[in-house]
Design an enzyme around this catalytic site. Sequence first.
Site, PDB file in Angstrom:
ATOM      1  N   GLU A  90     -13.751 -14.860   1.327  1.00 22.37           N
ATOM      2  CA  GLU A  90     -13.920 -15.148   2.745  1.00 22.37           C
ATOM      3  C   GLU A  90     -12.647 -14.853   3.528  1.00 22.37           C
ATOM      4  OE1 GLU A  90     -17.543 -18.293   2.701  1.00 22.37           O
ATOM      5  OE2 GLU A  90     -15.580 -19.186   2.413  1.00 22.37           O
ATOM      6  N   CYS A 103      -6.961 -15.455   8.680  1.00 25.96           N
ATOM      7  CA  CYS A 103      -6.703 -16.158   7.434  1.00 25.96           C
ATOM      8  C   CYS A 103      -7.278 -15.300   6.300  1.00 25.96           C
ATOM      9  CB  CYS A 103      -7.369 -17.531   7.520  1.00 25.96           C
ATOM     10  SG  CYS A 103      -7.121 -18.529   6.066  1.00 25.96           S
ATOM     11  N   CYS A 110      -9.412 -19.419  -7.586  1.00 29.54           N
ATOM     12  CA  CYS A 110      -7.995 -19.772  -7.732  1.00 29.54           C
ATOM     13  C   CYS A 110      -7.839 -20.562  -9.017  1.00 29.54           C
ATOM     14  CB  CYS A 110      -7.524 -20.603  -6.544  1.00 29.54           C
ATOM     15  SG  CYS A 110      -5.755 -20.974  -6.608  1.00 29.54           S
ATOM     16  N   CYS A 114      -6.444 -27.219  -7.452  1.00 28.69           N
ATOM     17  CA  CYS A 114      -6.079 -28.442  -6.727  1.00 28.69           C
ATOM     18  C   CYS A 114      -7.329 -29.313  -6.539  1.00 28.69           C
ATOM     19  CB  CYS A 114      -5.469 -28.103  -5.370  1.00 28.69           C
ATOM     20  SG  CYS A 114      -3.951 -27.150  -5.515  1.00 28.69           S
ATOM     21  N   CYS A 117      -9.432 -29.018  -3.106  1.00 24.31           N
ATOM     22  CA  CYS A 117      -9.695 -27.675  -2.550  1.00 24.31           C
ATOM     23  C   CYS A 117     -10.985 -27.095  -3.122  1.00 24.31           C
ATOM     24  CB  CYS A 117      -8.515 -26.764  -2.857  1.00 24.31           C
ATOM     25  SG  CYS A 117      -8.806 -25.037  -2.409  1.00 24.31           S
ATOM     26  N   GLY A 166      -7.383 -18.468  -2.899  1.00 28.42           N
ATOM     27  CA  GLY A 166      -6.434 -17.983  -3.886  1.00 28.42           C
ATOM     28  C   GLY A 166      -4.990 -18.368  -3.634  1.00 28.42           C
ATOM     29  N   SER A 198       1.398 -18.730   2.214  1.00 29.53           N
ATOM     30  CA  SER A 198       1.273 -20.150   1.881  1.00 29.53           C
ATOM     31  C   SER A 198       1.139 -20.272   0.370  1.00 29.53           C
ATOM     32  CB  SER A 198       0.034 -20.728   2.570  1.00 29.53           C
ATOM     33  OG  SER A 198      -0.162 -22.070   2.178  1.00 29.53           O
ATOM     34  N   SER A 220       2.680 -25.935   0.187  1.00 33.63           N
ATOM     35  CA  SER A 220       1.718 -27.032   0.169  1.00 33.63           C
ATOM     36  C   SER A 220       2.277 -28.169  -0.667  1.00 33.63           C
ATOM     37  CB  SER A 220       0.399 -26.520  -0.416  1.00 33.63           C
ATOM     38  OG  SER A 220      -0.119 -25.515   0.424  1.00 33.63           O
ATOM     39  N   LEU A 221       2.685 -29.231  -0.008  1.00 33.53           N
ATOM     40  CA  LEU A 221       3.401 -30.318  -0.696  1.00 33.53           C
ATOM     41  C   LEU A 221       2.447 -31.426  -1.159  1.00 33.53           C
ATOM     42  CD1 LEU A 221       6.367 -30.088  -1.195  1.00 33.53           C
ATOM     43  CD2 LEU A 221       6.817 -31.460   0.838  1.00 33.53           C
ATOM     44  N   HIS A 222       1.772 -32.058  -0.230  1.00 37.92           N
ATOM     45  CA  HIS A 222       0.682 -33.021  -0.501  1.00 37.92           C
ATOM     46  C   HIS A 222       1.061 -34.350  -1.140  1.00 37.92           C
ATOM     47  CE1 HIS A 222      -1.712 -29.657   0.627  1.00 37.92           C
ATOM     48  NE2 HIS A 222      -1.584 -29.032  -0.508  1.00 37.92           N
ATOM     49  N   ASN A 299     -10.560 -31.591   4.732  1.00 38.04           N
ATOM     50  CA  ASN A 299     -11.892 -31.094   5.075  1.00 38.04           C
ATOM     51  C   ASN A 299     -12.801 -31.276   3.879  1.00 38.04           C
ATOM     52  OD1 ASN A 299     -11.356 -30.099   7.782  1.00 38.04           O
ATOM     53  ND2 ASN A 299     -10.034 -28.618   6.756  1.00 38.04           N
ATOM     54  N   CYS A 342      -9.712 -25.135   6.630  1.00 38.59           N
ATOM     55  CA  CYS A 342      -8.831 -25.102   5.453  1.00 38.59           C
ATOM     56  C   CYS A 342      -9.510 -25.777   4.280  1.00 38.59           C
ATOM     57  CB  CYS A 342      -7.566 -25.912   5.684  1.00 38.59           C
ATOM     58  SG  CYS A 342      -6.568 -25.327   6.985  1.00 38.59           S
TER      59      CYS A 342
HETATM   60  N1  SAH Z   1      -3.067 -21.318  -2.370  1.00 35.61           N
HETATM   61  C1  SAH Z   1      -2.281 -21.451  -1.203  1.00 35.61           C
HETATM   62  C2  SAH Z   1      -2.947 -20.916   0.043  1.00 35.61           C
HETATM   63  C3  SAH Z   1      -4.413 -21.207   0.228  1.00 35.61           C
HETATM   64  S1  SAH Z   1      -4.855 -22.846   0.615  1.00 35.61           S
HETATM   65  C4  SAH Z   1      -1.839 -22.891  -1.010  1.00 35.61           C
HETATM   66  O1  SAH Z   1      -2.352 -23.764  -1.695  1.00 35.61           O
HETATM   67  O2  SAH Z   1      -0.944 -23.102  -0.204  1.00 35.61           O
HETATM   68  C5  SAH Z   1      -4.320 -23.051   2.297  1.00 35.61           C
HETATM   69  C6  SAH Z   1      -4.033 -24.477   2.690  1.00 35.61           C
HETATM   70  O3  SAH Z   1      -5.239 -25.263   2.748  1.00 35.61           O
HETATM   71  C7  SAH Z   1      -3.119 -25.201   1.721  1.00 35.61           C
HETATM   72  O4  SAH Z   1      -2.118 -25.912   2.373  1.00 35.61           O
HETATM   73  C8  SAH Z   1      -4.072 -26.148   1.037  1.00 35.61           C
HETATM   74  O5  SAH Z   1      -3.409 -27.232   0.487  1.00 35.61           O
HETATM   75  C9  SAH Z   1      -5.001 -26.518   2.149  1.00 35.61           C
HETATM   76  N2  SAH Z   1      -6.238 -27.107   1.684  1.00 35.61           N
HETATM   77  C10 SAH Z   1      -6.903 -26.845   0.525  1.00 35.61           C
HETATM   78  N3  SAH Z   1      -8.023 -27.578   0.458  1.00 35.61           N
HETATM   79  C11 SAH Z   1      -8.091 -28.319   1.584  1.00 35.61           C
HETATM   80  C12 SAH Z   1      -9.060 -29.243   2.117  1.00 35.61           C
HETATM   81  N4  SAH Z   1     -10.174 -29.519   1.464  1.00 35.61           N
HETATM   82  N5  SAH Z   1      -8.806 -29.794   3.311  1.00 35.61           N
HETATM   83  C13 SAH Z   1      -7.695 -29.471   4.001  1.00 35.61           C
HETATM   84  N6  SAH Z   1      -6.766 -28.604   3.565  1.00 35.61           N
HETATM   85  C14 SAH Z   1      -6.955 -28.032   2.365  1.00 35.61           C
HETATM   86 FE1  SF4 Z   2      -5.557 -22.636  -5.047  1.00 35.22          FE
HETATM   87 FE2  SF4 Z   2      -4.336 -23.251  -2.735  1.00 35.22          FE
HETATM   88 FE3  SF4 Z   2      -6.803 -24.181  -3.288  1.00 35.22          FE
HETATM   89 FE4  SF4 Z   2      -4.699 -25.120  -4.624  1.00 35.22          FE
HETATM   90  S1  SF4 Z   2      -5.082 -25.332  -2.422  1.00 35.22           S
HETATM   91  S2  SF4 Z   2      -6.659 -24.522  -5.525  1.00 35.22           S
HETATM   92  S3  SF4 Z   2      -3.442 -23.302  -4.803  1.00 35.22           S
HETATM   93  S4  SF4 Z   2      -6.245 -22.055  -3.000  1.00 35.22           S
END
Ligand code: SAH
Ligand code: SF4
Length: 374
Positions: A90, A103, A110, A114, A117, A166, A198, A220-222, A299, A342
């Site tokens: 996408e 984007c 991926c 995570c 995600c 990814g 990112s 992406s710290l979290h 999300n 996201c």
């Molecule tokens: N793999 C890379 C880039 C793709 S994800 C990364 O992880 O940074 C892009 C962003 O969306 C990242 O900051 C990720 O943490 C965030 N993200 C992933 N799943 C999400 C969700 N369900 N709700 C909000 N943000 C999310």
């Molecule tokens: Fe992959 Fe980024 Fe999603 Fe983590 S947040 S699973 S690194 S796409």
Amino acid sequence: MINLLDFDREGLKRWCVEQGEKPFRATQLFRWIHQRGVADVAQMTDLAKSWRNKLQGLAAVLPLGIVSEEVSHDGTIKWLLDVGAGDAVETVFIPEDDRGTLCVSSQAGCAVACRFCSTGHQGFSRNLSTGEILAQLWHAEHYLRRRLGLAEGERAITNVVMMGMGEPLQNYSALVPALKAMLDDHGYGLSRRRVTVSTAGVVPMIERLLVDCPVALAVSLHAPDDILREHLVPLNRKYPLAELLAACKAYSAAAPRDFITFEYCMLDGVNDNPEQARALLDLVRDSQVPCKFNLIPFNPFPASGLKRSPRERVVAFADVLQNGGIVTTIRKTRGDDIEAACGQLAGEVQDRTRVQVRLADRRLMPAKVHTQTP
Ligand code: SAH
Ligand code: SF4
């Protein structure tokens, strides 16, 4: 058949020379493809006839098949693009008053997996090629120019964020030429500050990116500590926070932007209390990384088992960081009615790694995840 989207300009020059052509032919070709959006070699009228004939049997612009296009009530557009063998990725266009952001996806699925995600839950199929990464921008830019009736030289897309499906730094060799084509004045001519990679934190590749193609960096710290971060972002086991922050500090010293953007997905009851905000503040202060925070309200997607933090908790979290002197924004949710926000991008991915099985195991045994860490 050679895919002409697979090259940055240097690569295209090398290829032209291999074909016995002068290097300047590559720049002509590159401009036709990326600046003017022309795929058909026959229409590239200022190329020598003999060269055009030769090219036609040898190489082509190979766009991705469009499976679907959805338009959100807020103008966000999401395309599902076919990359073959049952995989589709996408790409999302997000229009704002003063910019147009695309984007872009870097992988089908991926492998980082995570917890929060949707892409991560699907598992991993394969890396995209340079041509498949650039085909997303090529399609969106030229399609939008036509649709918006833009004049020659006007751009629909002013910013690219590698925040689609990814982990871009786990597809480094295809990513770098794609970034170079985005920055090239004969290509898309985007400024380094408007192209953002990112990453979930692939430390050695952060270091290489600074040398090979410095662009804006988002990390992406979290979580404010390794235990929670390992639980949310399994890659943290390999590259823990101390190493990641040291790499960020080195990157920011020479990057096109003088700060790193830290992304933080706000999960109800998991990583969103004020104490965690204070711990985060201490962590980034101690690390001396010049940074800004971007808080992303989670999300939701089916099967995550997680909830979005209530608005007031997100605001309180932002206040702690802001009062500590760190510029903090709360990301606006865009395109969620078409699942384009996201973390909602899922495409179609043939999981070849059994990530889904591993995730299911972890969901059943959350306590074990914590006790396993030293
Ligand atoms: N793999 C890379 C880039 C793709 S994800 C990364 O992880 O940074 C892009 C962003 O969306 C990242 O900051 C990720 O943490 C965030 N993200 C992933 N799943 C999400 C969700 N369900 N709700 C909000 N943000 C999310
Ligand atoms: Fe992959 Fe980024 Fe999603 Fe983590 S947040 S699973 S690194 S796409």
